[in-house]
Design a protein around this motif. Structure first.
Motif, PDB file in Angstrom:
ATOM      1  N   TRP A 145       0.845  -1.182   0.000  1.00 30.78           N
ATOM      2  CA  TRP A 145       0.000   0.000   0.000  1.00 30.78           C
ATOM      3  C   TRP A 145       0.887   1.240   0.000  1.00 30.78           C
ATOM      4  CZ3 TRP A 145       0.812  -3.333   4.005  1.00 30.78           C
ATOM      5  CH2 TRP A 145       1.385  -2.812   5.172  1.00 30.78           C
ATOM      6  N   THR A 146       0.270   2.410  -0.002  1.00 35.89           N
ATOM      7  CA  THR A 146       1.005   3.679  -0.015  1.00 35.89           C
ATOM      8  C   THR A 146       0.614   4.502   1.202  1.00 35.89           C
ATOM      9  OG1 THR A 146       1.110   3.692  -2.428  1.00 35.89           O
ATOM     10  CG2 THR A 146       1.489   5.783  -1.309  1.00 35.89           C
ATOM     11  N   GLU A 147       1.603   5.079   1.860  1.00 42.52           N
ATOM     12  CA  GLU A 147       1.360   5.985   2.982  1.00 42.52           C
ATOM     13  C   GLU A 147       1.914   7.362   2.625  1.00 42.52           C
ATOM     14  OE1 GLU A 147       2.459   4.578   6.780  1.00 42.52           O
ATOM     15  OE2 GLU A 147       1.632   2.573   6.470  1.00 42.52           O
ATOM     16  N   SER A 148       1.275   8.390   3.146  1.00 40.96           N
ATOM     17  CA  SER A 148       1.697   9.768   2.859  1.00 40.96           C
ATOM     18  C   SER A 148       2.241  10.427   4.116  1.00 40.96           C
ATOM     19  CB  SER A 148       0.524  10.586   2.312  1.00 40.96           C
ATOM     20  OG  SER A 148       0.107  10.081   1.063  1.00 40.96           O
ATOM     21  N   HIS A 149       3.264  11.249   3.918  1.00 43.30           N
ATOM     22  CA  HIS A 149       3.874  11.985   5.034  1.00 43.30           C
ATOM     23  C   HIS A 149       4.337  13.330   4.504  1.00 43.30           C
ATOM     24  CE1 HIS A 149       6.082  12.667   8.745  1.00 43.30           C
ATOM     25  NE2 HIS A 149       7.194  12.873   8.051  1.00 43.30           N
ATOM     26  N   HIS A 150       3.733  14.390   5.013  1.00 42.70           N
ATOM     27  CA  HIS A 150       4.059  15.749   4.577  1.00 42.70           C
ATOM     28  C   HIS A 150       3.997  15.887   3.059  1.00 42.70           C
ATOM     29  CE1 HIS A 150       4.870  16.720   8.640  1.00 42.70           C
ATOM     30  NE2 HIS A 150       6.095  16.206   8.717  1.00 42.70           N
TER      31      HIS A 150
END
Length: 511
Positions: A70-75
């Motif tokens: 999956w993909t995670e977002s950070h800033h």
């Protein structure tokens, strides 16, 4: 993927015969597959390709189970994430057959040419350049290894060790399953340093310490990777995160065959009707009616569903489900570092005697998303695995081990990190084989699949998941009189006749 000749002695298990498609039946069978990991996807593929209407229910928002991505977002930045490193060995024939549905040449995989093993004393073993043919591959490994010494090898109890070199499935389970792997290796007087390096690394890939692992599982694993196949000890890995490389293309393939997906949905219970059909209740309050059900969940999910489905099968079978156990906790630490690791670091390093750390992966060596990030940020993406943790926390200790083994990371700043701690891998404890549930259940039309499910073939880990999935599909197709799919494995018996003879003599002596 690097080309290579397949093992001529691999064993083909013929497909069940029958009608070419379920479309030839008076009505089209309907199947619900619970779980979209490797096992569930293999089962769904096997059924859909032969005309069965399939609906897949998955509690996560992604496919692949423990090999999901999956993909995670950070800033505002996206970071590709998954459950951790997996090795796609060349002898994983049935998993590769599944992946070839969307990539016939397996270009989604790339070889890892070596995966060194290092112990606490700094001794380093390598699998690079070994001959492929058994038993010369294992012999060459032993002779060139700094961990194995000839005087130690000479002390091995050869007769007692013969079953390790002459695995026969399922007979090996009848002979060795009551013994734990650690006791077995001590009894044959296997060199201590070599035991901790080679065998502990392999046993802990089952997420358990050797004292908790059946000796039969260890012996079968030795057969699969060392003496049962000449596919070699080198493996492949996906060229990008698992979702993009593997499962999105397979979802498209299955969608084109009318497979329906319900993600982020949990099955509550399954009712078996007197009309030989099933009603699957899900957490939205809806239900799905089906002619067959494949339960391809993890152990906890299987136990929960069976406990809530009081009319499924019989009490003996239900007791077997209740007795299943998970291995101890494991943790995956993924670190995005602001500077690169040394260019000579391998893609994968196995460790022994560096607790709690079991291996280190440098993802930009093979994974597209990590390579793109590392190039843009002039950094590295490093993953640490810690198995059989029990209740211990692993983060700070694993990071200290990384700094010891890769000193250049000591001054690195962590730009982003993710720590996953899970307890959902099956435990193959001594004595568990006899009561482990199989693909076929006492309930007609209900089958099981997954790496926790017993199948009397020489398969393990991801390949056991894929094989049980195909087997589940074949079981249901046979029930409807429809042809199934062939399967392949390494030979079910040891390849070398002198060793088989010696093992037979030893078994007769022990009787």
């Amino acid at each position: 993927m690097r080309a290579g000749k397949a093992d001529r002695r691999r064993q083909t298990h013929r497909a069940p015969t029958g009608l070419p498609s379920a479309s030839a039946l008076s009505s089209r069978p309907r199947a619900v597959v619970v779980g979209a990991g490797i096992a569930g996807l293999a089962a769904a593929t096997g059924l859909a390709e032969h005309g069965v209407a399939v609906e897949i229910i998955e509690r996560e928002t992604y496919l692949g189970g423990r090999v999901g991505g999956w993909t995670e977002s950070h800033h505002g930045t996206d970071f590709a994430m998954n459950r951790g490193f997996h090795a796609f060995f060349r002898q994983y024939y049935n998993l590769r057959a599944l992946l070839r549905r969307v990539d016939p040449h397996l270009r989604m995989l790339t070889p890892v040419d070596d995966y060194p093993l290092v112990d606490a004393a700094g001794r380093r073993d390598s699998f690079r350049g070994l001959p492929r043919t058994p038993p010369w591959n294992a012999l060459a490994f032993a002779l060139r290894s700094p961990t194995f010494r000839l005087r130690d090898l000479a002390r091995i109890e050869v007769r007692a060790a013969a079953p390790l070199a002459t695995v026969s499935v399922p007979q090996t389970y009848h002979r060795l399953d009551h013994v734990d792997a650690e006791t077995f290796l001590k009894d044959i007087n296997f060199p201590d340093a070599a035991r901790h390096l080679a065998f502990e690394v392999f046993s802990r890939s089952f997420f358990a310490d050797p004292a908790q692992l059946s000796a039969a599982e260890l012996a079968t694993m030795f057969h699969i990777y060392f003496l049962g196949s000449n596919e070699g000890l080198i493996f492949d890995v996906p060229t990008s995160n698992y979702d993009t490389a593997l499962w999105r293309p397979l979802r498209q393939y299955l969608t084109e065959r009318d497979v329906r997906f319900r993600l982020h949905t949990e099955v509550l219970r399954v009712e078996a009707n007197s009309t030989k059909t099933f009603r699957v209740h899900i957490d939205s309050g809806e239900h799905l009616d089906a002619d067959a059900v494949v339960l391809a969940t993890d152990v906890a999910g299987l136990q929960r569903i069976v406990a809530a489905s009081s009319d499924l099968a019989d009490e003996l079978w239900r007791a077997r489900i209740r007795r299943m156990r998970n291995a101890p906790n494991f943790a995956v630490h993924r670190l995005w570092l602001d500077r690169p690791v040394s260019p000579n670091r391998p893609a994968f390093l196995g460790t022994a005697g560096h607790k709690p750390l079991d291996n280190i992966s440098v993802l930009e060596r093979y994974e597209r998303e990590a390579a793109h990030w590392a190039q843009e940020q002039h950094g590295s993406v490093v993953e640490l695995h810690c198995y059989a943790l029990g209740s211990r926390a692993s983060g700070k200790a694993a990071l200290r081990r990384l700094h010891e083994l890769y000193p250049e990371t000591t001054q690195a700043e962590v730009v982003f990190e993710r720590v996953l701690q899970r307890n959902d891998c099956p435990l193959f404890a001594p004595g568990s084989y006899a009561h482990r549930p199989t693909v076929v259940t006492p309930q007609p039309g209900l089958v099981l699949a997954g790496d926790a499910i017993r199948i009397d073939l020489p398969v393990a880990l991801m390949e056991r998941a894929a094989t049980t999935g195909w087997w589940a599909a074949n079981t249901l197709l046979t029930r409807w009189g429809v042809a199934g799919h062939p399967l392949e494995t390494v030979p079910t018996d040891g390849r070398w006749r002198p060793l088989r003879w010696l093992a037979s003599r030893e078994m007769q002596r022990l009787r």
